[in-house]
Design a protein around this motif. Structure first.
Motif, short mmCIF file in Angstrom:
data_model
loop_
_atom_site.label_atom_id
_atom_site.label_comp_id
_atom_site.label_asym_id
_atom_site.label_seq_id
_atom_site.Cartn_x
_atom_site.Cartn_y
_atom_site.Cartn_z
N ALA A 1 72.60 -11.74 25.18
CA ALA A 1 72.18 -10.72 26.14
C ALA A 1 70.74 -10.32 25.87
O ALA A 1 70.30 -10.25 24.71
N TYR A 2 70.01 -10.08 26.95
CA TYR A 2 68.62 -9.67 26.88
C TYR A 2 68.54 -8.20 27.30
O TYR A 2 68.93 -7.83 28.41
N VAL A 3 68.04 -7.37 26.39
CA VAL A 3 68.04 -5.93 26.60
C VAL A 3 66.61 -5.40 26.55
O VAL A 3 65.86 -5.71 25.61
N THR A 4 66.25 -4.62 27.54
CA THR A 4 64.94 -3.99 27.61
C THR A 4 65.06 -2.49 27.40
O THR A 4 65.92 -1.85 27.99
N VAL A 5 64.20 -1.95 26.54
CA VAL A 5 64.17 -0.51 26.31
C VAL A 5 63.03 0.09 27.13
O VAL A 5 61.92 -0.45 27.14
N GLU A 6 63.32 1.17 27.81
CA GLU A 6 62.31 1.82 28.63
C GLU A 6 61.06 2.11 27.81
O GLU A 6 61.15 2.74 26.75
N PRO B 1 81.30 -3.18 27.57
CA PRO B 1 82.17 -4.35 27.71
C PRO B 1 81.81 -5.10 29.00
O PRO B 1 80.97 -4.64 29.77
N GLY B 2 82.46 -6.22 29.22
CA GLY B 2 82.26 -6.93 30.48
C GLY B 2 81.34 -8.12 30.36
O GLY B 2 80.79 -8.42 29.30
N SER C 1 71.46 2.17 30.82
CA SER C 1 71.40 2.73 32.17
C SER C 1 71.78 1.70 33.21
O SER C 1 72.11 2.06 34.35
N SER C 2 71.75 0.42 32.84
CA SER C 2 72.18 -0.63 33.77
C SER C 2 72.50 -1.90 33.00
O SER C 2 71.92 -2.18 31.94
N ILE C 3 73.44 -2.66 33.53
CA ILE C 3 73.75 -4.00 33.03
C ILE C 3 73.99 -4.90 34.23
O ILE C 3 74.38 -4.43 35.31
N SER C 4 73.74 -6.18 34.06
CA SER C 4 73.95 -7.13 35.15
C SER C 4 74.06 -8.53 34.58
O SER C 4 73.76 -8.76 33.41
N TYR C 5 74.52 -9.44 35.42
CA TYR C 5 74.53 -10.85 35.03
C TYR C 5 73.58 -11.59 35.97
O TYR C 5 73.76 -11.58 37.18
N ASN C 6 72.55 -12.18 35.40
CA ASN C 6 71.55 -12.89 36.18
C ASN C 6 71.27 -14.25 35.56
O ASN C 6 71.44 -14.45 34.37
#
Length: 251
Positions: free
Chosen positions: A35-40, A59-60, A79-84
């Protein structure tokens, strides 16, 4: 600071930190999903990422996430998650493709360069990869250059592609030039010879210095083609060739 260790989180998911680039993180979740996570930007002091140890990973099925600060509580949360679809290398030309999780790491030669082992190979090999999507262009360029150099003896042998689930090809595998060393002033002639052979293929290396020549016995090999490109301008190639002598003189 976060180290490359396993971290227990509130959801009992297993999280491994794989890399950091500015405010971007790459994590391995449950030993299989990246997973790739960006911090504001601007919500934490630069380099202070200790909060990740206490963060609950959702989860998910997701591979992209964004962390923000709650305006009311001041706490940090997803604040958000997605699959791209995450960009990978498009020039896939070698038949061998191995997932990054299958390699056993022996050592490091740089931020994204590892000495590894794999049952497919009888000896340790090198893998080079893009940790983050913004780095994939360099791997794409180098992968293409190795396709042109395969079998020429100018560079180490290209042994296959490194893959990642949901992202495709993220890197490549190279043979290790055993008992090699960086170039020294006394190696000028053999370094000129291998650079001339590269130029004969209308390729400009773009980053010639002693560490990008590997000397083994009486032969030199070129590596690191991240910014190389096709070039049929004789003057441009001559300038690179002439610059080699100055570089090695100061090695």
């Amino acid at each position: 600071m976060i180290s490359n260790v396993m971290m227990a989180v509130q959801t009992n998911r297993k999280i491994q930190h794989l890399g950091t680039l500015d405010n971007q993180f790459r994590f391995l979740i449950d030993d299989k999903h990246v997973a790739y996570v960006t911090v504001e930007p601007g919500i934490l002091p630069k380099g202070d990422w200790s909060f990740i140890n206490f963060l609950s990973f959702p989860p998910g099925d997701w591979n992209r996430g964004h962390i923000s600060k709650d305006q009311h509580t001041g706490s940090l949360a997803f604040s958000s998650i997605s699959y791209n679809i995450v960009p990978g290398v498009e020039d896939i030309w070698h038949q061998t493709q191995i997932d990054h999780l299958e390699f056993e790491r022996l050592g490091s030669l740089g931020r994204n360069v590892r000495i590894v082992t794999h049952p497919f190979f009888h000896h340790p090999v090198i893998i080079k990869f893009a940790s983050f999507p913004c780095e994939i262009g360099y791997i794409e360029t180098e992968t293409t250059m190795y396709s042109r150099l395969q079998g020429t003896g100018i560079s180490p042998k290209f042994l296959g592609h490194v893959t990642e689930e949901g992202r495709g090809v993220i890197g490549f595998i190279l043979e290790i030039i055993m008992n090699s060393r960086p170039a020294e002033p006394r190696d000028l002639t053999i370094c000129q010879e291998v650079l001339s052979r590269l130029h004969a293929l209308d390729i400009k290396h773009g980053d010639i210095h002693k560490d990008n020549f590997l000397v083994q016995g009486g032969k030199a090999f070129l590596i690191d083609f991240e910014i190389s490109y096709l070039c049929d301008e004789d003057k441009e190639l001559e300038l690179e060739y002439d610059h080699l002598k100055k570089l090695l003189a100061g090695a």
